[in-house]
Design a protein around this motif. Structure first.
Motif, PDB file in Angstrom:
ATOM      1  N   MET A   1      -4.418  12.690   7.226  1.00 28.95           N
ATOM      2  CA  MET A   1      -3.711  11.426   7.404  1.00 28.95           C
ATOM      3  C   MET A   1      -4.456  10.289   6.703  1.00 28.95           C
ATOM      4  O   MET A   1      -3.838   9.419   6.118  1.00 28.95           O
ATOM      5  CB  MET A   1      -3.530  11.163   8.896  1.00 28.95           C
ATOM      6  CG  MET A   1      -2.707   9.943   9.183  1.00 28.95           C
ATOM      7  SD  MET A   1      -0.993  10.196   8.706  1.00 28.95           S
ATOM      8  CE  MET A   1      -0.188   9.277   9.944  1.00 28.95           C
ATOM      9  N   GLU A   2      -5.786  10.314   6.770  1.00 29.88           N
ATOM     10  CA  GLU A   2      -6.592   9.261   6.144  1.00 29.88           C
ATOM     11  C   GLU A   2      -6.407   9.255   4.626  1.00 29.88           C
ATOM     12  O   GLU A   2      -6.336   8.194   4.005  1.00 29.88           O
ATOM     13  CB  GLU A   2      -8.073   9.433   6.498  1.00 29.88           C
ATOM     14  CG  GLU A   2      -8.957   8.330   5.980  1.00 29.88           C
ATOM     15  CD  GLU A   2      -8.614   6.945   6.533  1.00 29.88           C
ATOM     16  OE1 GLU A   2      -8.794   5.957   5.797  1.00 29.88           O
ATOM     17  OE2 GLU A   2      -8.158   6.851   7.689  1.00 29.88           O
ATOM     18  N   ALA A   3      -6.295  10.450   4.040  1.00 28.50           N
ATOM     19  CA  ALA A   3      -6.102  10.541   2.587  1.00 28.50           C
ATOM     20  C   ALA A   3      -4.750   9.939   2.186  1.00 28.50           C
ATOM     21  O   ALA A   3      -4.640   9.264   1.159  1.00 28.50           O
ATOM     22  CB  ALA A   3      -6.194  11.988   2.124  1.00 28.50           C
ATOM     23  N   LYS A   4      -3.731  10.159   3.015  1.00 28.77           N
ATOM     24  CA  LYS A   4      -2.403   9.611   2.712  1.00 28.77           C
ATOM     25  C   LYS A   4      -2.418   8.089   2.827  1.00 28.77           C
ATOM     26  O   LYS A   4      -1.825   7.401   2.010  1.00 28.77           O
ATOM     27  CB  LYS A   4      -1.352  10.214   3.637  1.00 28.77           C
ATOM     28  CG  LYS A   4      -1.045  11.653   3.311  1.00 28.77           C
ATOM     29  CD  LYS A   4       0.018  12.224   4.201  1.00 28.77           C
ATOM     30  CE  LYS A   4       0.257  13.689   3.842  1.00 28.77           C
ATOM     31  NZ  LYS A   4       1.316  14.279   4.625  1.00 28.77           N
ATOM     32  N   ARG A   5      -3.098   7.575   3.846  1.00 31.28           N
ATOM     33  CA  ARG A   5      -3.182   6.126   4.005  1.00 31.28           C
ATOM     34  C   ARG A   5      -3.918   5.494   2.822  1.00 31.28           C
ATOM     35  O   ARG A   5      -3.490   4.477   2.287  1.00 31.28           O
ATOM     36  CB  ARG A   5      -3.866   5.752   5.313  1.00 31.28           C
ATOM     37  CG  ARG A   5      -3.925   4.246   5.497  1.00 31.28           C
ATOM     38  CD  ARG A   5      -4.488   3.863   6.851  1.00 31.28           C
ATOM     39  NE  ARG A   5      -4.615   2.438   6.963  1.00 31.28           N
ATOM     40  CZ  ARG A   5      -3.657   1.625   7.386  1.00 31.28           C
ATOM     41  NH1 ARG A   5      -2.504   2.112   7.753  1.00 31.28           N
ATOM     42  NH2 ARG A   5      -3.857   0.326   7.461  1.00 31.28           N
ATOM     43  N   LYS A   6      -5.002   6.141   2.392  1.00 30.64           N
ATOM     44  CA  LYS A   6      -5.766   5.626   1.252  1.00 30.64           C
ATOM     45  C   LYS A   6      -4.886   5.616  -0.005  1.00 30.64           C
ATOM     46  O   LYS A   6      -4.888   4.658  -0.764  1.00 30.64           O
ATOM     47  CB  LYS A   6      -7.023   6.462   1.032  1.00 30.64           C
ATOM     48  CG  LYS A   6      -7.902   5.953  -0.085  1.00 30.64           C
ATOM     49  CD  LYS A   6      -9.177   6.765  -0.185  1.00 30.64           C
ATOM     50  CE  LYS A   6      -9.940   6.395  -1.421  1.00 30.64           C
ATOM     51  NZ  LYS A   6     -10.968   5.436  -1.252  1.00 30.64           N
ATOM     52  N   ARG A   7      -4.107   6.679  -0.209  1.00 34.92           N
ATOM     53  CA  ARG A   7      -3.214   6.747  -1.370  1.00 34.92           C
ATOM     54  C   ARG A   7      -2.156   5.649  -1.279  1.00 34.92           C
ATOM     55  O   ARG A   7      -1.831   5.014  -2.285  1.00 34.92           O
ATOM     56  CB  ARG A   7      -2.554   8.131  -1.460  1.00 34.92           C
ATOM     57  CG  ARG A   7      -1.591   8.277  -2.618  1.00 34.92           C
ATOM     58  CD  ARG A   7      -2.261   8.076  -3.959  1.00 34.92           C
ATOM     59  NE  ARG A   7      -1.301   8.244  -5.039  1.00 34.92           N
ATOM     60  CZ  ARG A   7      -1.421   7.698  -6.233  1.00 34.92           C
ATOM     61  NH1 ARG A   7      -2.478   6.975  -6.537  1.00 34.92           N
ATOM     62  NH2 ARG A   7      -0.496   7.887  -7.148  1.00 34.92           N
ATOM     63  N   MET A   8      -1.645   5.406  -0.062  1.00 35.07           N
ATOM     64  CA  MET A   8      -0.662   4.341   0.124  1.00 35.07           C
ATOM     65  C   MET A   8      -1.273   2.986  -0.238  1.00 35.07           C
ATOM     66  O   MET A   8      -0.628   2.171  -0.895  1.00 35.07           O
ATOM     67  CB  MET A   8      -0.159   4.328   1.568  1.00 35.07           C
ATOM     68  CG  MET A   8       0.733   5.506   1.903  1.00 35.07           C
ATOM     69  SD  MET A   8       1.056   5.686   3.674  1.00 35.07           S
ATOM     70  CE  MET A   8       1.983   4.191   3.993  1.00 35.07           C
ATOM     71  N   GLU A   9      -2.509   2.753   0.168  1.00 44.37           N
ATOM     72  CA  GLU A   9      -3.182   1.495  -0.163  1.00 44.37           C
ATOM     73  C   GLU A   9      -3.329   1.346  -1.668  1.00 44.37           C
ATOM     74  O   GLU A   9      -3.117   0.267  -2.223  1.00 44.37           O
ATOM     75  CB  GLU A   9      -4.554   1.436   0.515  1.00 44.37           C
ATOM     76  CG  GLU A   9      -4.469   1.279   2.022  1.00 44.37           C
ATOM     77  CD  GLU A   9      -5.795   1.468   2.733  1.00 44.37           C
ATOM     78  OE1 GLU A   9      -6.808   1.851   2.090  1.00 44.37           O
ATOM     79  OE2 GLU A   9      -5.827   1.252   3.969  1.00 44.37           O
ATOM     80  N   GLU A  10      -3.679   2.448  -2.354  1.00 43.27           N
ATOM     81  CA  GLU A  10      -3.803   2.428  -3.816  1.00 43.27           C
ATOM     82  C   GLU A  10      -2.458   2.104  -4.469  1.00 43.27           C
ATOM     83  O   GLU A  10      -2.393   1.298  -5.407  1.00 43.27           O
ATOM     84  CB  GLU A  10      -4.304   3.782  -4.330  1.00 43.27           C
ATOM     85  CG  GLU A  10      -5.727   4.111  -3.951  1.00 43.27           C
ATOM     86  CD  GLU A  10      -6.099   5.554  -4.272  1.00 43.27           C
ATOM     87  OE1 GLU A  10      -5.227   6.352  -4.712  1.00 43.27           O
ATOM     88  OE2 GLU A  10      -7.269   5.899  -4.057  1.00 43.27           O
ATOM     89  N   LEU A  11      -1.407   2.748  -3.993  1.00 44.29           N
ATOM     90  CA  LEU A  11      -0.073   2.528  -4.562  1.00 44.29           C
ATOM     91  C   LEU A  11       0.393   1.092  -4.348  1.00 44.29           C
ATOM     92  O   LEU A  11       0.936   0.470  -5.269  1.00 44.29           O
ATOM     93  CB  LEU A  11       0.934   3.511  -3.965  1.00 44.29           C
ATOM     94  CG  LEU A  11       0.766   4.966  -4.383  1.00 44.29           C
ATOM     95  CD1 LEU A  11       1.627   5.878  -3.517  1.00 44.29           C
ATOM     96  CD2 LEU A  11       1.098   5.151  -5.852  1.00 44.29           C
ATOM     97  N   VAL A  12       0.189   0.554  -3.141  1.00 40.04           N
ATOM     98  CA  VAL A  12       0.577  -0.835  -2.861  1.00 40.04           C
ATOM     99  C   VAL A  12      -0.149  -1.768  -3.826  1.00 40.04           C
ATOM    100  O   VAL A  12       0.466  -2.660  -4.423  1.00 40.04           O
ATOM    101  CB  VAL A  12       0.294  -1.207  -1.388  1.00 40.04           C
ATOM    102  CG1 VAL A  12       0.389  -2.705  -1.174  1.00 40.04           C
ATOM    103  CG2 VAL A  12       1.262  -0.480  -0.466  1.00 40.04           C
ATOM    104  N   ALA A  13      -1.445  -1.560  -4.010  1.00 34.83           N
ATOM    105  CA  ALA A  13      -2.221  -2.419  -4.915  1.00 34.83           C
ATOM    106  C   ALA A  13      -1.716  -2.297  -6.355  1.00 34.83           C
ATOM    107  O   ALA A  13      -1.520  -3.314  -7.035  1.00 34.83           O
ATOM    108  CB  ALA A  13      -3.703  -2.066  -4.825  1.00 34.83           C
TER     109      ALA A  13
END
Length: 68
Positions: free
Chosen positions: A1-13
């Motif tokens: 789950m943490e990896a998905k959240r990190k990827r989401m943060e990258e995509l948003v940025a």
């Protein structure tokens, strides 16, 4: 789950930076096709996790107006 959240943060940025450059600076740092691909990936992750991050382009409407 943490990896998905990190990827989401990258995509948003990435997506927010691309939109800011496009709309406020009249320039492009990625193609529309690449933007759409990353946007679709973000939507998929949001649906999977049930989480939408603050500032996500999937819920943001419009951009700040700039003077010429």
């Amino acid at each position: 789950m943490e990896a998905k959240r990190k990827r989401m943060e990258e995509l948003v940025a990435q997506l927010n930076k691309a939109a800011r450059v496009y709309y406020q600076e009249a320039d492009e740092i990625m193609s529309n096709q690449e933007y759409d691909k990353l946007y679709d990936e973000l939507v998929e992750l949001e649906e999977e996790t049930g989480t939408v991050l603050a500032g996500s382009p999937t819920v943001t409407v419009g951009y700040e107006a700039v003077e010429e």
